[in-house]
Design a protein around this motif. Structure first.
Motif, mmCIF file in Angstrom:
data_model
loop_
_atom_site.group_PDB
_atom_site.id
_atom_site.type_symbol
_atom_site.label_atom_id
_atom_site.label_comp_id
_atom_site.label_asym_id
_atom_site.label_seq_id
_atom_site.Cartn_x
_atom_site.Cartn_y
_atom_site.Cartn_z
ATOM 1 N N HIS A 77 0.831 -1.211 0.000
ATOM 2 C CA HIS A 77 0.000 0.000 0.000
ATOM 3 C C HIS A 77 0.864 1.259 0.000
ATOM 4 N N ARG A 82 0.903 0.828 -4.806
ATOM 5 C CA ARG A 82 0.026 1.925 -4.386
ATOM 6 C C ARG A 82 -1.072 2.218 -5.410
ATOM 7 N N LYS A 83 -0.712 2.304 -6.664
ATOM 8 C CA LYS A 83 -1.700 2.588 -7.724
ATOM 9 C C LYS A 83 -2.717 1.468 -7.842
ATOM 10 N N GLN A 86 -5.254 1.786 -5.191
ATOM 11 C CA GLN A 86 -6.145 2.929 -5.411
ATOM 12 C C GLN A 86 -7.336 2.551 -6.281
ATOM 13 N N SER A 96 -9.056 11.507 -0.121
ATOM 14 C CA SER A 96 -8.441 11.148 -1.399
ATOM 15 C C SER A 96 -8.089 9.664 -1.443
ATOM 16 N N LYS A 97 -8.058 9.127 -2.633
ATOM 17 C CA LYS A 97 -7.745 7.711 -2.811
ATOM 18 C C LYS A 97 -6.345 7.387 -2.282
ATOM 19 N N ASP A 98 -5.399 8.281 -2.528
ATOM 20 C CA ASP A 98 -4.038 8.043 -2.061
ATOM 21 C C ASP A 98 -3.984 8.014 -0.534
ATOM 22 N N ASP A 99 -4.659 8.972 0.117
ATOM 23 C CA ASP A 99 -4.682 8.976 1.584
ATOM 24 C C ASP A 99 -5.343 7.708 2.125
ATOM 25 N N VAL A 101 -5.422 4.768 0.745
ATOM 26 C CA VAL A 101 -4.488 3.648 0.560
ATOM 27 C C VAL A 101 -3.370 3.709 1.602
ATOM 28 N N VAL A 102 -2.852 4.886 1.863
ATOM 29 C CA VAL A 102 -1.778 5.032 2.853
ATOM 30 C C VAL A 102 -2.282 4.646 4.246
#
Length: 181
Positions: A77, A82-83, A86, A96-99, A101-102
């Motif tokens: 993740h 990561r992508k 997402q 956000s999708k990135d947040d 995932v993180v």
């Protein structure tokens, strides 16, 4: 003064000064208040009993394996996948999708480490938390299927649909590998 001897996995034998044996379940013996001199021995016997009653080797392998899987997924993740992760985040998630995932990556690393290293008394709770986590991320798997998003080689609706059936297996895996009996 009472003498204590280990009788079985479920019982301790109390022998009083007159030589009479009184058999009590372990939980009742522990609650007696006059064990000051023999408490160390009693605690040691309880530890040895608990160690002898550890889960089967297969259950331990399943628990540690699931924990390792979660740690690797959590690292993914945060880094190399990561992508791909997402693609599983639904559009309705308010951050956000990135947040997302993180944060879920940190959660997976923590859960994985807890599954591997939690003391025996806490494993059942950790398993329930892991099962709840797998349930909470299931809408992401549904969104990936419904929105036809590719990720992790799931490039057809058939593969994405098949993936949905693995989430209940993860929930059961978390619960069974950490249950007390």
């Amino acid at each position: 003064m009472n003498n204590f001897s280990y009788q079985s996995q479920l019982e301790l034998r109390l022998v009083n000064n007159r030589g009479q044996s009184l058999i009590r379940k372990r939980s009742r013996v522990i609650k007696l208040g006059n064990l000051q001199n023999d408490q160390t021995i009693l605690h040691r016997m309880m530890y040895l009993k608990k160690k002898a009653m550890d889960k089967s080797p297969m259950q331990k392998i399943a628990r540690v394996g699931l924990g390792a899987f979660l740690v690797v997924a959590g690292i993914g993740h945060l880094t190399f996948a990561r992508k791909e992760f997402q693609a599983q985040v639904p559009d309705w998630v308010p951050i956000s999708k990135d947040d997302t995932v993180v944060y879920s990556g940190f959660a997976e690393i923590a859960l994985g480490a807890a599954l591997i290293f939690a003391p025996a008394k806490q494993r059942s709770k950790v398993g329930k938390i892991a099962a709840a986590f797998f349930t909470a991320v299931f809408p992401g798997n549904i969104a990936q299927y419904k929105d036809h998003r590719d990720g992790f080689g799931l490039d057809t609706d058939g593969k994405r649909l098949a993936r949905l059936f693995f989430q209940p297996i993860l929930v059961a895996w978390a619960l069974k590998s950490t249950c007390k009996s």
